[in-house]
Design an enzyme around this catalytic site. Structure first.
Site, short mmCIF file in Angstrom:
data_model
loop_
_atom_site.label_atom_id
_atom_site.label_comp_id
_atom_site.label_asym_id
_atom_site.label_seq_id
_atom_site.Cartn_x
_atom_site.Cartn_y
_atom_site.Cartn_z
N SER A 25 -7.11 7.44 0.61
CA SER A 25 -6.69 7.67 -0.77
C SER A 25 -5.21 7.37 -0.99
O SER A 25 -4.48 7.01 -0.07
CB SER A 25 -6.97 9.10 -1.23
OG SER A 25 -6.15 10.01 -0.52
N THR A 57 -8.04 1.59 -3.24
CA THR A 57 -8.42 2.92 -2.75
C THR A 57 -8.71 3.77 -3.99
O THR A 57 -9.01 3.23 -5.05
CB THR A 57 -7.33 3.53 -1.83
OG1 THR A 57 -7.83 4.73 -1.24
CG2 THR A 57 -6.03 3.80 -2.56
N TYR A 58 -8.62 5.08 -3.84
CA TYR A 58 -8.85 5.97 -4.98
C TYR A 58 -7.71 6.97 -5.06
O TYR A 58 -6.96 7.17 -4.11
CB TYR A 58 -10.21 6.68 -4.86
CG TYR A 58 -10.32 7.56 -3.63
CD1 TYR A 58 -10.00 8.91 -3.69
CD2 TYR A 58 -10.74 7.03 -2.41
CE1 TYR A 58 -10.09 9.71 -2.56
CE2 TYR A 58 -10.83 7.82 -1.28
CZ TYR A 58 -10.51 9.16 -1.36
OH TYR A 58 -10.58 9.94 -0.24
N GLY A 73 -4.75 7.23 5.19
CA GLY A 73 -5.80 6.52 5.91
C GLY A 73 -5.43 5.06 6.08
O GLY A 73 -4.26 4.71 6.29
N ALA A 74 -6.41 4.18 5.96
CA ALA A 74 -6.20 2.75 6.17
C ALA A 74 -5.13 2.18 5.24
O ALA A 74 -4.40 1.25 5.62
CB ALA A 74 -7.51 1.99 5.99
N ALA A 75 -5.00 2.72 4.04
CA ALA A 75 -3.99 2.23 3.09
C ALA A 75 -2.58 2.40 3.63
O ALA A 75 -1.67 1.64 3.25
CB ALA A 75 -4.14 2.96 1.75
#
Length: 120
Positions: A25, A57-58, A73-75
């Site tokens: 996120s 993402t969100y 996370g991945a972001a």
């Protein structure tokens, strides 16, 4: 027919946190969310002005008035603390309404404070 159109943009937000081990996120200060009419859990597209990375993402809410823009996370691999981002939402607009559609633009200053809100 509908067209996918820009709904809102937060321009030149500065990344304040990056947490690779969080579930995912982008945390955004609630003041910015309100100004841009963005909502928690809404899908966003992010464009890193510093390195050209583009990713999605969100949204999750960050503390109101904190200036937080956190990538999780991945972001977190797509930007570093201090990088500038463009954060956008898009939506489906019926053809009959496209000519009257007006996106909301939030220009961000120091500490991710709201510098100007405009419609284009």
């Amino acid at each position: 027919m509908n067209r996918i159109m820009l709904l809102a943009k937060i321009h030149r937000a500065t990344v304040t946190e990056a947490d690779l081990h969080y579930e995912g996120s982008c945390g955004i200060d609630e003041d910015l969310l309100d100004a841009a009419n963005m909502r928690e859990f809404e899908k966003i597209e992010l464009y890193n002005i510093n390195n050209g990375n583009r990713f999605s993402t969100y949204i999750i809410k960050a503390v109101r008035g904190s200036g937080i823009i956190s990538l999780n996370g991945a972001a977190a691999r797509k930007a570093h603390v201090g990088d500038h981002l463009i954060i956008c939402t898009y939506g489906s607009v019926p053809d009959a309404e496209v000519n009257n559609h007006v996106p909301k633009i939030v220009l961000v200053g120091d500490n991710n404070s709201i510098k100007e809100i405009k419609k284009i």
